[in-house]
Design a protein around this motif. Structure first.
Motif, PDB file in Angstrom:
ATOM      1  N   ASP A  48       0.523  -1.080   0.010  1.00  0.00           N
ATOM      2  CA  ASP A  48       0.337   0.172  -0.276  1.00  0.00           C
ATOM      3  C   ASP A  48       0.646   1.305  -0.440  1.00  0.00           C
ATOM      4  O   ASP A  48       1.204   1.627   0.741  1.00  0.00           O
ATOM      5  CB  ASP A  48      -1.162  -0.009   1.453  1.00  0.00           C
ATOM      6  CG  ASP A  48      -1.693   1.164   0.830  1.00  0.00           C
ATOM      7  OD1 ASP A  48      -1.760   2.215   0.390  1.00  0.00           O
ATOM      8  OD2 ASP A  48      -2.805   1.076   2.052  1.00  0.00           O
ATOM      9  N   VAL A  49       0.838   2.278  -1.806  1.00  0.00           N
ATOM     10  CA  VAL A  49       2.131   2.607  -1.790  1.00  0.00           C
ATOM     11  C   VAL A  49       1.318   4.298  -1.417  1.00  0.00           C
ATOM     12  O   VAL A  49       0.020   4.438  -2.029  1.00  0.00           O
ATOM     13  CB  VAL A  49       2.816   3.214  -2.906  1.00  0.00           C
ATOM     14  CG1 VAL A  49       3.942   3.757  -2.495  1.00  0.00           C
ATOM     15  CG2 VAL A  49       3.431   1.155  -2.394  1.00  0.00           C
ATOM     16  N   ARG A  50       2.285   5.283  -0.999  1.00  0.00           N
ATOM     17  CA  ARG A  50       1.246   6.801  -0.538  1.00  0.00           C
ATOM     18  C   ARG A  50       2.309   8.003  -0.635  1.00  0.00           C
ATOM     19  O   ARG A  50       3.347   7.025  -0.198  1.00  0.00           O
ATOM     20  CB  ARG A  50       0.269   6.849   0.472  1.00  0.00           C
ATOM     21  CG  ARG A  50      -0.321   5.814   0.792  1.00  0.00           C
ATOM     22  CD  ARG A  50      -1.001   6.039   2.337  1.00  0.00           C
ATOM     23  NE  ARG A  50      -1.998   4.904   2.864  1.00  0.00           N
ATOM     24  CZ  ARG A  50      -2.064   4.930   3.542  1.00  0.00           C
ATOM     25  NH1 ARG A  50      -2.487   5.657   4.381  1.00  0.00           N
ATOM     26  NH2 ARG A  50      -3.171   3.496   4.215  1.00  0.00           N
ATOM     27  N   TYR A  51       1.633   8.697  -1.631  1.00  0.00           N
ATOM     28  CA  TYR A  51       2.659   9.592  -2.222  1.00  0.00           C
ATOM     29  C   TYR A  51       2.203  11.648  -0.945  1.00  0.00           C
ATOM     30  O   TYR A  51       0.958  11.719  -1.763  1.00  0.00           O
ATOM     31  CB  TYR A  51       3.504   9.986  -3.622  1.00  0.00           C
ATOM     32  CG  TYR A  51       4.118  10.772  -3.610  1.00  0.00           C
ATOM     33  CD1 TYR A  51       5.407   9.751  -4.201  1.00  0.00           C
ATOM     34  CD2 TYR A  51       4.126  12.391  -4.187  1.00  0.00           C
ATOM     35  CE1 TYR A  51       6.579  10.814  -4.593  1.00  0.00           C
ATOM     36  CE2 TYR A  51       5.165  12.798  -4.630  1.00  0.00           C
ATOM     37  CZ  TYR A  51       6.913  11.867  -4.754  1.00  0.00           C
ATOM     38  OH  TYR A  51       7.097  12.771  -5.270  1.00  0.00           O
ATOM     39  N   ILE A  52       3.484  11.852  -0.354  1.00  0.00           N
ATOM     40  CA  ILE A  52       2.523  13.000   0.141  1.00  0.00           C
ATOM     41  C   ILE A  52       3.563  13.468   0.005  1.00  0.00           C
ATOM     42  O   ILE A  52       5.239  14.394   0.536  1.00  0.00           O
ATOM     43  CB  ILE A  52       2.146  13.085   1.706  1.00  0.00           C
ATOM     44  CG1 ILE A  52       1.472  11.989   1.426  1.00  0.00           C
ATOM     45  CG2 ILE A  52       1.898  14.330   1.778  1.00  0.00           C
ATOM     46  CD1 ILE A  52       2.070  10.299   2.647  1.00  0.00           C
ATOM     47  N   ASP A  53       3.498  15.588  -0.635  1.00  0.00           N
ATOM     48  CA  ASP A  53       4.488  16.426  -1.214  1.00  0.00           C
ATOM     49  C   ASP A  53       4.083  17.858  -0.890  1.00  0.00           C
ATOM     50  O   ASP A  53       3.270  18.175  -1.059  1.00  0.00           O
ATOM     51  CB  ASP A  53       4.679  16.276  -2.812  1.00  0.00           C
ATOM     52  CG  ASP A  53       5.684  17.264  -2.727  1.00  0.00           C
ATOM     53  OD1 ASP A  53       6.061  18.401  -2.185  1.00  0.00           O
ATOM     54  OD2 ASP A  53       6.133  17.034  -4.050  1.00  0.00           O
ATOM     55  N   CYS A  54       4.594  17.862   0.338  1.00  0.00           N
ATOM     56  CA  CYS A  54       4.113  18.790   1.017  1.00  0.00           C
ATOM     57  C   CYS A  54       4.542  19.906   0.462  1.00  0.00           C
ATOM     58  O   CYS A  54       3.714  21.514   1.051  1.00  0.00           O
ATOM     59  CB  CYS A  54       4.984  18.872   3.284  1.00  0.00           C
ATOM     60  SG  CYS A  54       4.260  17.449   3.654  1.00  0.00           S
ATOM     61  N   VAL A  55       5.597  20.669  -0.275  1.00  0.00           N
ATOM     62  CA  VAL A  55       5.891  21.528  -1.031  1.00  0.00           C
ATOM     63  C   VAL A  55       4.768  21.928  -2.177  1.00  0.00           C
ATOM     64  O   VAL A  55       3.883  22.902  -2.307  1.00  0.00           O
ATOM     65  CB  VAL A  55       7.173  21.390  -1.810  1.00  0.00           C
ATOM     66  CG1 VAL A  55       7.331  22.443  -2.017  1.00  0.00           C
ATOM     67  CG2 VAL A  55       8.016  21.333  -0.202  1.00  0.00           C
ATOM     68  N   MET A  56       3.792  21.166  -2.921  1.00  0.00           N
ATOM     69  CA  MET A  56       3.165  20.772  -3.808  1.00  0.00           C
ATOM     70  C   MET A  56       1.900  21.113  -3.493  1.00  0.00           C
ATOM     71  O   MET A  56       0.940  21.978  -3.844  1.00  0.00           O
ATOM     72  CB  MET A  56       3.421  19.845  -4.707  1.00  0.00           C
ATOM     73  CG  MET A  56       4.809  19.793  -5.265  1.00  0.00           C
ATOM     74  SD  MET A  56       4.818  21.014  -6.683  1.00  0.00           S
ATOM     75  CE  MET A  56       3.701  20.585  -7.882  1.00  0.00           C
ATOM     76  N   GLU A  57       1.904  20.939  -2.134  1.00  0.00           N
ATOM     77  CA  GLU A  57       0.392  21.295  -1.348  1.00  0.00           C
ATOM     78  C   GLU A  57       0.393  22.325  -0.744  1.00  0.00           C
ATOM     79  O   GLU A  57      -1.125  22.214   0.098  1.00  0.00           O
ATOM     80  CB  GLU A  57       0.248  19.795  -0.733  1.00  0.00           C
ATOM     81  CG  GLU A  57      -0.123  18.191  -1.577  1.00  0.00           C
ATOM     82  CD  GLU A  57      -0.453  17.194  -0.826  1.00  0.00           C
ATOM     83  OE1 GLU A  57      -0.959  17.329   0.732  1.00  0.00           O
ATOM     84  OE2 GLU A  57      -0.369  15.894  -1.238  1.00  0.00           O
ATOM     85  N   LYS A  58       1.681  22.622  -0.236  1.00  0.00           N
ATOM     86  CA  LYS A  58       1.692  24.531   0.603  1.00  0.00           C
ATOM     87  C   LYS A  58       1.130  23.486   1.561  1.00  0.00           C
ATOM     88  O   LYS A  58       0.761  24.615   2.061  1.00  0.00           O
ATOM     89  CB  LYS A  58       1.187  25.462  -0.381  1.00  0.00           C
ATOM     90  CG  LYS A  58       1.089  25.811  -1.727  1.00  0.00           C
ATOM     91  CD  LYS A  58       0.291  27.031  -2.176  1.00  0.00           C
ATOM     92  CE  LYS A  58       0.519  26.940  -3.235  1.00  0.00           C
ATOM     93  NZ  LYS A  58       2.079  27.378  -4.123  1.00  0.00           N
ATOM     94  N   LYS A  59       1.859  22.832   2.046  1.00  0.00           N
ATOM     95  CA  LYS A  59       1.638  22.505   3.553  1.00  0.00           C
ATOM     96  C   LYS A  59       2.819  23.071   4.302  1.00  0.00           C
ATOM     97  O   LYS A  59       3.863  23.185   4.024  1.00  0.00           O
ATOM     98  CB  LYS A  59       1.453  20.824   3.925  1.00  0.00           C
ATOM     99  CG  LYS A  59      -0.024  20.518   2.977  1.00  0.00           C
ATOM    100  CD  LYS A  59       0.238  18.913   3.444  1.00  0.00           C
ATOM    101  CE  LYS A  59      -0.561  18.163   2.749  1.00  0.00           C
ATOM    102  NZ  LYS A  59      -2.033  18.610   3.425  1.00  0.00           N
TER     103      LYS A  59
END
Length: 478
Positions: A48-59
């Motif tokens: 179960d692979v996930r991908y979270i880009d906080c930069v692109m999501e402006k987090k």
């Protein structure tokens, strides 16, 4: 088992690190297909692979904190370059505070070279060099609760001691790797000011470069590969290439998914007309906009003709200087005449040229040679010029020279944005001079009325204009 790729928020007040080329701060965002290949390998293995880009999501950091408080991943992976080291270590510490039993894996050149910095506990590990096979084997060890003592290409802590497992052999058959798992990033608005149409993505058809430029920092995947191979073998690794059929299959797939533009990010995309022609035929078939990186001595009349016929929108040429003595010192393997010949052939077939020029690549550089380089660049009538200041990256021959000759300010390497600052100080060219000349060159080239008018005419939409304007503003002023 949940496995999450994380791009954490930038911890400093500066722009986030650019993790694909790996040596600058972000001017415009590029998809990191290197880690997306690893993600595809793990998906194919059933995780179960996930991908979270906080930069692109402006987090922000607080958003990242809240995310981790609710997350259930067992493994987190961070792709680390030199400029992201501080951010990624702080991210790992936050992960540990929220997820005490999770594994944290560091990939990329920053972790491959500065391995010891990342081994903060026995569940933080470094995957050195090429990551795909090492990560796949490692995740299987976690899943089956086996120890990792025999996983090649891995560094970790055991009983308080650093263990560095043997180097993993290079992947020679790149066709066995899946295409990048781009479905994870389809929601992110990537664009390239040089292509001015989207959806946009990048493609890699080979790994590494056979040439010996003393300063060279290739793209972050191949630099990690090079650092690890050099540590084991004492020399650069061989080039590995995908088959033409495999590359064409990826182009066909991207076109079927609606992609409109592609940047090929190989260190040297152009090898021969025989390899280039069928790839260009596939590009033409789908009407894609595209560009690539190449050496000037790879450009022949036939090559330039193929590029022009396929509508190539840009060729990035690394020239660094127009001074033959400097080119010889840095082992560039080209001459001033080669540069002019290659550029003129591309212009003959109406292929836009972007020059990459490095200030300060050798102690032979002076204010006068830098001014001459700007003058020559302006006369050539190329589409763009990217001026940067060379940095003595650990793992390069130039780094060893800089250490030996005491050219590094403060005596030791500090990660720096080559688009903005210098950490070099030559007897005849100071840090301050290089920084000032970089700014002067950028302003002189990019703010010319002819440059502005040339590029304004090419914009297809207000969005494309805004994207390019933001990129130029960051380039000139940070």
């Amino acid at each position: 088992m949940v496995v999450s790729f994380i791009v954490p928020p930038e911890i400093s007040s500066e722009n986030p690190a650019e993790r694909t080329a790996g040596c600058t701060r972000m001017v415009y965002p590029m998809p990191n297909i290197y880690e997306l290949i690893v993600a595809a390998v793990l998906e194919n293995a059933g995780y179960d692979v996930r991908y979270i880009d906080c930069v692109m999501e402006k987090k922000q950091w607080r958003d990242f904190d809240r995310f981790l408080s609710k997350d259930d991943s067992r493994v987190y992976l961070l792709w680390t370059v030199n400029l992201s080291i501080e951010t990624d270590i702080e991210a790992a510490k936050l992960i540990r505070s929220k997820r005490p039993d999770a594994f944290v894996l560091f990939l990329g050149p920053g972790a491959t070279y500065f391995t010891d910095k990342f081994l903060l506990d026995d569940k933080m590990m470094v995957v050195r060099g090429e990551p795909e096979d090492t990560v796949a084997e490692l995740i299987e060890c976690f899943h089956s609760e086996r120890d990792v003592d025999n996983v090649k290409g891995l560094s970790f802590l055991k009983d308080g001691q650093i263990c560095r497992n043997p180097t993993r052999p290079l992947i020679r058959d790149l066709d066995r790797l899946p295409f990048p798992a781009r479905h994870f990033i389809e929601k992110y608005p990537y664009s390239n000011p040089k292509l001015k149409v989207h959806p946009y993505t990048t493609v890699l058809t080979s790994r590494n470069c056979p040439y010996q430029c003393i300063y060279c920092v290739p793209s972050s995947l191949t630099f990690a590969r090079e650092i690890e191979f050099k540590a084991a073998k004492g020399h650069k690794p061989p080039v590995s290439s995908r088959s033409v059929e495999n590359v064409v299959a990826e182009i066909d797939e991207l076109a079927s998914k609606g992609y409109k533009s592609i940047a090929f990010i190989d260190d040297n995309f152009i090898v021969s007309a025989k390899r280039l022609r069928p790839i260009c035929d596939a590009i033409k078939k789908h009407g894609l906009l595209w560009g690539c990186q190449a050496r000037v001595d790879a450009i022949t009349d036939e090559i330039a003709s193929i590029l022009g016929d396929a509508g190539c929108c840009f060729v990035d040429l690394g020239v660094e200087s127009f001074n033959d003595e400097i080119l010889a010192y840095i082992k560039k393997g080209i001459t001033r005449d080669d540069i002019f010949r290659g550029i003129n052939l591309l212009k003959k077939y109406k292929v836009p040229v972007k020059l990459n020029i490095l200030i300060g690549t050798s102690p032979l550089e002076t204010e006068q040679t830098i001014k001459e380089t700007l003058k020559e660049s302006m006369k050539l009538g190329v589409s763009q010029v990217m001026f940067n200041i060379v940095a003595p990256f650990p793992g390069t021959e130039f780094y060893e020279l800089a250490l030996k000759n005491d050219w590094i300010v403060g005596g030791h390497y500090v990660p720096t944005d080559v688009q903005r600052h210098s950490i070099l100080n030559y007897p005849n060219l100071s840090t301050q001079q290089m920084t000032r000349l970089l700014y002067r060159n950028n302003m002189s080239f990019f703010l010319r009325p002819s440059f502005i008018w040339l590029h304004i005419r090419k914009f297809r939409s207000w969005h494309d204009f805004v994207t390019a304007f933001k990129a130029l503003k960051i380039k000139l002023f940070g």
